[in-house]
Design an enzyme around this catalytic site. Structure first.
Site, PDB file in Angstrom:
ATOM      1  CE  LYS A   2       5.701  59.139 -48.623  1.00 25.17           C
ATOM      2  NZ  LYS A   2       5.902  57.586 -48.822  1.00 25.17           N
ATOM      3  CD  GLN A  29       3.499  55.041 -47.856  1.00 24.04           C
ATOM      4  OE1 GLN A  29       4.084  55.994 -48.833  1.00 24.04           O
ATOM      5  NE2 GLN A  29       4.321  54.718 -47.142  1.00 24.04           N
ATOM      6  CG  ASP A  35       8.842  55.854 -53.698  1.00 20.77           C
ATOM      7  OD1 ASP A  35       9.310  56.483 -52.859  1.00 20.77           O
ATOM      8  OD2 ASP A  35       7.698  55.288 -53.308  1.00 20.77           O
TER       9      ASP A  35
HETATM   10  N1  GUN Z   1       7.130  52.699 -47.097  1.00 19.92           N
HETATM   11  C1  GUN Z   1       8.075  53.030 -46.332  1.00 19.92           C
HETATM   12  N2  GUN Z   1       9.032  53.899 -47.065  1.00 19.92           N
HETATM   13  C2  GUN Z   1       8.585  54.032 -48.139  1.00 19.92           C
HETATM   14  C3  GUN Z   1       9.011  54.891 -49.328  1.00 19.92           C
HETATM   15  O1  GUN Z   1      10.060  55.593 -49.198  1.00 19.92           O
HETATM   16  N3  GUN Z   1       8.002  54.859 -50.167  1.00 19.92           N
HETATM   17  C4  GUN Z   1       6.952  54.187 -50.253  1.00 19.92           C
HETATM   18  N4  GUN Z   1       6.238  54.349 -51.457  1.00 19.92           N
HETATM   19  N5  GUN Z   1       6.608  53.276 -49.301  1.00 19.92           N
HETATM   20  C5  GUN Z   1       7.230  53.381 -48.559  1.00 19.92           C
END
Ligand code: GUN
Length: 281
Positions: A52, A96, A119
């Site tokens: 990311k 996350q 998100d």
């Molecule tokens: N963990 C697994 N997929 C995601 C996601 O799309 N966003 C976040 N923040 N954590 C995750």
């Protein structure tokens, strides 16, 4: 059978975001900013956050990662989010997941300013999604919708079977499909007979984390199969939730793993962060 190429579509989105970031800089003197909060040492989470951050750098975003040990208190996490909420350089905040056991994930997600919730996990945005109002939508299901759009796959009136009912994939996926006038069935761990639902679907979307769960005999001839699973086998290979070898022979479109939905998740995070920055502008 046609492969849905998530990698190349993600690159296309990334190129678009890069151009738009340049415009925002020139016209409004705004640089989109993303703050990522990473807690603990889960190798998969580390790998995702690294990807990311790299993507942010590539498109010209300002990005920071707050890495905290898994012994951190819930209040300290909340304090960090509040700091990011009031930081004018930050347009998007991403925590996350998964979080350590002692942390209340729902509580943490609710602290994020909904206008910075790139998100799309805040109940404010989830509620707006369900009511079909403008909002931030979770990146993985949004990426799947982008794939349908790119490949001109009609959703209206189609029978879609979503396998998995998580807050971050299955539920927002189902809401998006319903908003697009599909007929949606959501199956999950307590579903009595999964095959009875998948085998009549025009489109199957699966994201449960069970390697090769969807077998050839569970898929209708000519169906479209979207595989959101990313599973690492003991031999190190990455596989999805679909038995690709066998199922691909039967369907009209299929996403590979890797190179399918995975790259789209990051692309949509960039797109959501750009949206947040534009709304600040
Ligand atoms: N963990 C697994 N997929 C995601 C996601 O799309 N966003 C976040 N923040 N954590 C995750």
């Amino acid at each position: 059978m046609q492969l849905i190429d998530g990698k190349s579509l993600a690159n296309k989105v990334q190129t678009y975001v890069t151009t738009e970031v340049e415009k925002l800089k020139q016209e409004k003197n705004i640089v989109p900013g993303l703050a990522v909060i990473l807690i603990g040492d889960d190798p998969a989470s580390h790998a995702y956050v690294k990807m990311k951050a790299k993507a942010c750098e590539k498109v010209g975003f300002y990005s920071i990662t707050h890495h905290m040990p898994d012994t951190i208190s819930q209040n300290e996490i909340i304090a960090t989010i509040e700091m990011m909420n009031s930081n004018p350089r930050i347009d998007g905040i991403l925590v996350q997941l998964p979080l350590p056991q002692h942390v209340d994930t729902d509580k943490i997600l609710e602290v994020i300013d909904p206008k910075k919730d790139v998100d799309g996990f805040h109940p404010y945005n989830v509620g707006r999604l369900v009511t079909k109002l403008d909002c931030f939508v979770a990146c993985t299901p949004l990426g799947v919708m982008k794939m349908f759009e790119e490949y001109n796959i009609e959703l209206k009136g189609q029978d879609v079977c979503v396998v998995g009912a998580s807050n971050i994939v299955g539920k927002p996926m189902a809401a998006l499909l319903l908003n697009a006038d599909a007929t949606v069935t959501v199956t999950h761990i307590h579903t009595k007979d999964l095959k009875s639902h998948t085998s009549i679907a025009d489109i199957i979307i699966v994201g449960v984390g069970v390697p090769k769960l969807i077998k050839e005999d569970m898929v209708k001839e000519g169906a479209i199969v979207i595989d959101i699973g990313i599973n690492r086998l003991d031999n190190g290979n990455l596989v999805g939730d679909v038995d690709f070898e066998a199922v691909s022979k039967k369907c009209s479109y299929i996403t590979p793993v890797p190179g399918g939905v995975g790259p789209m998740t990051i692309a949509m995070l960039l797109s959501n962060t750009l949206k947040a920055a534009r709304e600040r502008a």
